[in-house]
Design an enzyme around this catalytic site. Structure first.
Site, PDB file in Angstrom:
ATOM      1  N   GLY A   1       0.476  -1.403   0.267  1.00  0.00           N
ATOM      2  CA  GLY A   1      -0.013   0.272  -0.520  1.00  0.00           C
ATOM      3  C   GLY A   1       0.451   1.867   0.097  1.00  0.00           C
ATOM      4  O   GLY A   1       2.515   1.251   0.093  1.00  0.00           O
TER       5      GLY A   1
ATOM      6  N   GLU B   1      -5.883  -4.381  -7.027  1.00  0.00           N
ATOM      7  CA  GLU B   1      -5.653  -4.709  -5.483  1.00  0.00           C
ATOM      8  C   GLU B   1      -7.373  -5.189  -5.203  1.00  0.00           C
ATOM      9  O   GLU B   1      -7.486  -5.522  -4.198  1.00  0.00           O
ATOM     10  CB  GLU B   1      -5.628  -3.105  -5.805  1.00  0.00           C
TER      11      GLU B   1
ATOM     12  N   PHE C   1       1.893   6.058  13.644  1.00  0.00           N
ATOM     13  CA  PHE C   1       0.432   5.930  13.792  1.00  0.00           C
ATOM     14  C   PHE C   1       0.545   4.843  15.430  1.00  0.00           C
ATOM     15  O   PHE C   1      -0.449   5.024  16.225  1.00  0.00           O
ATOM     16  CB  PHE C   1       0.511   4.517  12.924  1.00  0.00           C
TER      17      PHE C   1
END
EC number: 2.7.1.33
Length: 276
Positions: A10, A76, A143
């Protein structure tokens, strides 16, 4: 023993799905800009002969790996849908028609009708927005650091709600709904802590993504919206925002365990079935 793995490369994260020594489905995640770590991980695995790659950075990763492994490339969304179908069956959901919202770096939204899919649309608002604004406003750029701070944050001092505007007067819609994300920042001189800023960023992203998903679901009279993507992983705050807003509009939100790995799972299953 020869083995196959699935990789979803990704924009931000690269997800890897494989069968461990106990023949159980297992996962790894690496930041996509750390391709050396992906290569090192592969070198430490024994018997890998075939890799199925999907995702926005599939071509780039394929160039690095094609000399050492047999590479199969998969569209994808085809990979994601195969993975989602697998997880739905595993979690005993019996749903054939739904809106699928994939919150990655950006957000893509599809209609699913049995085995067919149609791209409904999408938005540049997604996980990349959370991380970009988090870096700009709090200087936090991982994150893993954002999530715990978000849990203790509050949006009350930054968002303007419908109730704030109507000031106790009966409003035509729920007073708790957001009228303006970050709206109070323009009309107050307060110093805001990082936790509150991060919680408000997630509120903005969650509400934008959900509002768009709801519009698509309403247009086609679809009841279920499945939300997936690495942005939701361990992110209870964002899940709660999305869930409450979806339910408020009389739709059913579904969050799949391992939903963030759907693409990698689909790639693994596709290559395994093709090989057999």
């Amino acid at each position: 023993m020869e083995s196959t793995i699935g990789i979803d490369a990704g924009g931000t994260l690269t997800k890897i799905a494989y069968l461990n020594k106990k023949m159980q489905l297992a996962f790894e995640k690496v930041y996509s800009n750390e391709q050396n770590k992906i290569i090192d991980w592969l070198k430490n695995q024994t018997g890998i002969k075939q890799i199925c790659i999907t995702g926005g950075k599939a071509k780039q990763l394929q160039q690095l790996l094609s000399a050492s492994y047999k590479i199969v490339e998969l569209n994808e969304f085809e990979a994601t849908l195969v993975g989602v179908r697998y997880i739905l069956k595993k979690e005993k959901y019996d749903i054939n028609n739904f809106v699928l919202t994939n919150i990655g770096t950006g957000t893509s939204i599809h209609y699913i009708y049995n085995d067919q899919y149609i791209r409904a649309g999408g938005t540049g608002v997604g996980g990349g927005t959370i991380m970009g604004l988090s870096k700009l406003l709090t200087n936090i750029d991982h994150f893993e650091d954002v999530i715990p701070l978000t849990k203790v944050g509050s949006r009350k001092e930054l968002d303007i709600t419908v109730g704030d505007i109507y000031g106790g007067i009966l409003s035509p819609i729920d007073n708790s709904l957001t009228a303006s994300n970050f709206g109070k920042a323009a009309i107050t001189d307060s110093n805001y802590n990082s936790s509150d800023i991060l919680a408000t960023i997630q509120g903005l992203v969650g509400e934008v993504v959900t509002a768009l998903s709801l519009q698509f679901a309403e247009t086609k009279n679809i009841d279920h919206i499945i939300y997936i993507g690495s942005t939701l992983c361990n992110n209870i705050h964002l899940q709660n925002i999305i869930s409450s807003y979806t339910k408020y509009q009389n739709k059913t939100p579904i969050f799949l365990r391992d939903g963030g790995n759907s693409g990698a799972i689909g790639a693994l299953l596709y290559a395994t079935n093709k090989k057999s």
